[in-house]
Write a protein that holds these residues in place. Structure first.
Motif, PDB file in Angstrom:
ATOM      1  N   GLN A 119       0.828  -1.211   0.000  1.00 42.66           N
ATOM      2  CA  GLN A 119       0.000   0.000   0.000  1.00 42.66           C
ATOM      3  C   GLN A 119       0.858   1.256   0.000  1.00 42.66           C
ATOM      4  OE1 GLN A 119      -2.685  -0.365   3.287  1.00 42.66           O
ATOM      5  NE2 GLN A 119      -4.252  -1.348   2.043  1.00 42.66           N
ATOM      6  N   VAL A 120       1.865   1.243   0.869  1.00 45.97           N
ATOM      7  CA  VAL A 120       2.778   2.398   0.950  1.00 45.97           C
ATOM      8  C   VAL A 120       3.465   2.589  -0.398  1.00 45.97           C
ATOM      9  CG1 VAL A 120       4.952   3.195   1.973  1.00 45.97           C
ATOM     10  CG2 VAL A 120       3.188   2.187   3.430  1.00 45.97           C
ATOM     11  N   HIS A 121       3.960   1.498  -0.950  1.00 46.84           N
ATOM     12  CA  HIS A 121       4.700   1.595  -2.210  1.00 46.84           C
ATOM     13  C   HIS A 121       3.798   2.081  -3.354  1.00 46.84           C
ATOM     14  CE1 HIS A 121       7.111   0.934  -5.652  1.00 46.84           C
ATOM     15  NE2 HIS A 121       6.310  -0.011  -6.115  1.00 46.84           N
ATOM     16  N   PHE A 122       2.618   1.511  -3.468  1.00 46.10           N
ATOM     17  CA  PHE A 122       1.724   1.907  -4.564  1.00 46.10           C
ATOM     18  C   PHE A 122       1.362   3.389  -4.442  1.00 46.10           C
ATOM     19  CE2 PHE A 122      -0.079  -2.701  -4.955  1.00 46.10           C
ATOM     20  CZ  PHE A 122       1.060  -3.080  -5.636  1.00 46.10           C
ATOM     21  N   ALA A 123       1.096   3.837  -3.209  1.00 43.67           N
ATOM     22  CA  ALA A 123       0.733   5.247  -3.009  1.00 43.67           C
ATOM     23  C   ALA A 123       1.899   6.149  -3.404  1.00 43.67           C
ATOM     24  CB  ALA A 123       0.321   5.484  -1.559  1.00 43.67           C
ATOM     25  N   ASP A 124       3.108   5.796  -2.982  1.00 45.59           N
ATOM     26  CA  ASP A 124       4.282   6.610  -3.328  1.00 45.59           C
ATOM     27  C   ASP A 124       4.496   6.626  -4.833  1.00 45.59           C
ATOM     28  OD1 ASP A 124       4.845   7.326  -0.744  1.00 45.59           O
ATOM     29  OD2 ASP A 124       6.423   5.830  -0.443  1.00 45.59           O
ATOM     30  N   GLU A 125       4.375   5.455  -5.427  1.00 47.16           N
ATOM     31  CA  GLU A 125       4.620   5.355  -6.873  1.00 47.16           C
ATOM     32  C   GLU A 125       3.574   6.159  -7.657  1.00 47.16           C
ATOM     33  OE1 GLU A 125       6.318   1.469  -8.399  1.00 47.16           O
ATOM     34  OE2 GLU A 125       4.439   1.585  -9.502  1.00 47.16           O
ATOM     35  N   GLU A 126       2.327   6.070  -7.235  1.00 51.18           N
ATOM     36  CA  GLU A 126       1.270   6.810  -7.945  1.00 51.18           C
ATOM     37  C   GLU A 126       1.441   8.321  -7.769  1.00 51.18           C
ATOM     38  OE1 GLU A 126      -2.410   4.967  -6.614  1.00 51.18           O
ATOM     39  OE2 GLU A 126      -1.714   3.021  -7.368  1.00 51.18           O
ATOM     40  N   ARG A 127       1.979   8.723  -6.617  1.00 52.48           N
ATOM     41  CA  ARG A 127       2.270  10.145  -6.404  1.00 52.48           C
ATOM     42  C   ARG A 127       3.348  10.617  -7.388  1.00 52.48           C
ATOM     43  NH1 ARG A 127       1.238  10.042  -1.065  1.00 52.48           N
ATOM     44  NH2 ARG A 127       3.220   9.026  -0.635  1.00 52.48           N
ATOM     45  N   VAL A 128       4.377   9.810  -7.542  1.00 48.04           N
ATOM     46  CA  VAL A 128       5.451  10.155  -8.481  1.00 48.04           C
ATOM     47  C   VAL A 128       4.895  10.205  -9.906  1.00 48.04           C
ATOM     48  CG1 VAL A 128       7.611   9.336  -9.500  1.00 48.04           C
ATOM     49  CG2 VAL A 128       7.314   9.271  -7.030  1.00 48.04           C
ATOM     50  N   LEU A 129       4.037   9.266 -10.250  1.00 47.76           N
ATOM     51  CA  LEU A 129       3.467   9.249 -11.604  1.00 47.76           C
ATOM     52  C   LEU A 129       2.597  10.479 -11.847  1.00 47.76           C
ATOM     53  CD1 LEU A 129       2.563   5.490 -12.209  1.00 47.76           C
ATOM     54  CD2 LEU A 129       4.613   6.756 -12.831  1.00 47.76           C
ATOM     55  N   ALA A 130       1.912  10.930 -10.809  1.00 43.64           N
ATOM     56  CA  ALA A 130       1.112  12.155 -10.945  1.00 43.64           C
ATOM     57  C   ALA A 130       2.041  13.347 -11.173  1.00 43.64           C
ATOM     58  CB  ALA A 130       0.238  12.364  -9.703  1.00 43.64           C
ATOM     59  N   LEU A 131       3.179  13.361 -10.465  1.00 39.95           N
ATOM     60  CA  LEU A 131       4.146  14.460 -10.606  1.00 39.95           C
ATOM     61  C   LEU A 131       4.701  14.570 -12.022  1.00 39.95           C
ATOM     62  CD1 LEU A 131       6.362  14.316  -7.380  1.00 39.95           C
ATOM     63  CD2 LEU A 131       4.976  16.241  -8.163  1.00 39.95           C
ATOM     64  N   ILE A 132       4.923  13.438 -12.652  1.00 45.21           N
ATOM     65  CA  ILE A 132       5.458  13.485 -14.018  1.00 45.21           C
ATOM     66  C   ILE A 132       4.338  13.502 -15.053  1.00 45.21           C
ATOM     67  CG2 ILE A 132       7.660  12.355 -13.451  1.00 45.21           C
ATOM     68  CD1 ILE A 132       6.534   9.776 -14.769  1.00 45.21           C
ATOM     69  N   ALA A 133       3.083  13.597 -14.554  1.00 48.27           N
ATOM     70  CA  ALA A 133       1.913  13.606 -15.446  1.00 48.27           C
ATOM     71  C   ALA A 133       1.949  12.422 -16.407  1.00 48.27           C
ATOM     72  CB  ALA A 133       1.836  14.938 -16.213  1.00 48.27           C
TER      73      ALA A 133
END
Ligand SMILES: [Fe+2]
Ligand SMILES: [Fe+2]
Length: 135
Positions: free
Chosen positions: A55-69
Motif C-alpha cells: 500500500q505504501v509503495h503503490f501510493a508513493d509510486e502513484e504520487r510520483v506518476l502524478a508528478l510526471i503527469a
C-alpha cells in the motif's frame, strides 16, 4: 533453498522506488523461506507486512506518476488495484498460517511483482529519473 531473490535486473534506477521494490522482493523471499521451513507462524507474518508495504509503495509510486503527469497513471492504478484484490482473496487464509494459501500467494507474488517491475514500472523509469534530476 529459496529461489526468489532481489537482483540487479529489477533495478529501474530510482532510489526510492528501487528501495521499496527491494523490500517487497525480500518480503516475498521471507515467505518462500517460511514455506520451505513449513513454519505456519512465519507464513502468517508475511501477509500483513506485504499488504501494508504494498500500500505504501503503490501510493508513493502513484504520487510520483502524478508528478510526471504520466499518461498511463489510471491504467497503472488499476494494475495496483488488481494486486490488492488478489491479496484480499488470499490474505485471511495466509494470516491464519495456511501453508497451501501461502504457496498460492507466493506463486502470485513471484509472477506479479517481477512482471510488473520489469514491465509497467520500468516503462516510466526514464521520466522519473529526469524529474529527480531537475530537483
Ligand atoms: Fe507499479
Ligand atoms: Fe512498483
Amino acid at each position: 533453498m529459496a529461489t526468489i531473490r532481489w537482483s540487479d535486473d529489477l533495478i529501474i534506477d530510482d532510489s526510492q522506488i528501487d528501495f521499496q521494490h527491494h523490500q517487497l522482493i525480500d518480503a516475498m523471499s521471507d515467505l518462500e523461506d517460511a514455506l520451505a521451513a513449513g513454519d505456519p507462524g512465519r507464513v502468517a507474518e508475511a501477509a500483513p507486512f506485504l499488504r501494508l508495504y504494498a500500500q505504501v509503495h503503490f501510493a508513493d509510486e502513484e504520487r510520483v506518476l502524478a508528478l510526471i503527469a504520466w499518461p498511463g497513471l489510471e491504467e497503472h492504478r488499476l494494475l495496483h488495484r488488481s494486486f490488492n484484490r488478489r491479496l484480499d482473496e488470499l490474505e485471511g487464509a495466509v494470516a491464519r498460517g495456511d501453508l497451501a494459501a501461502g504457496t498460492t500467494l507466493l506463486g502470485f507474488l513471484a509472477a506479479w511483482l517481477q512482471g510488473h517491475i520489469r514491465g509497467a514500472d520500468r516503462a516510466f523509469a526514464e521520466q522519473v529519473r529526469a524529474l529527480r534530476q531537475t530537483k
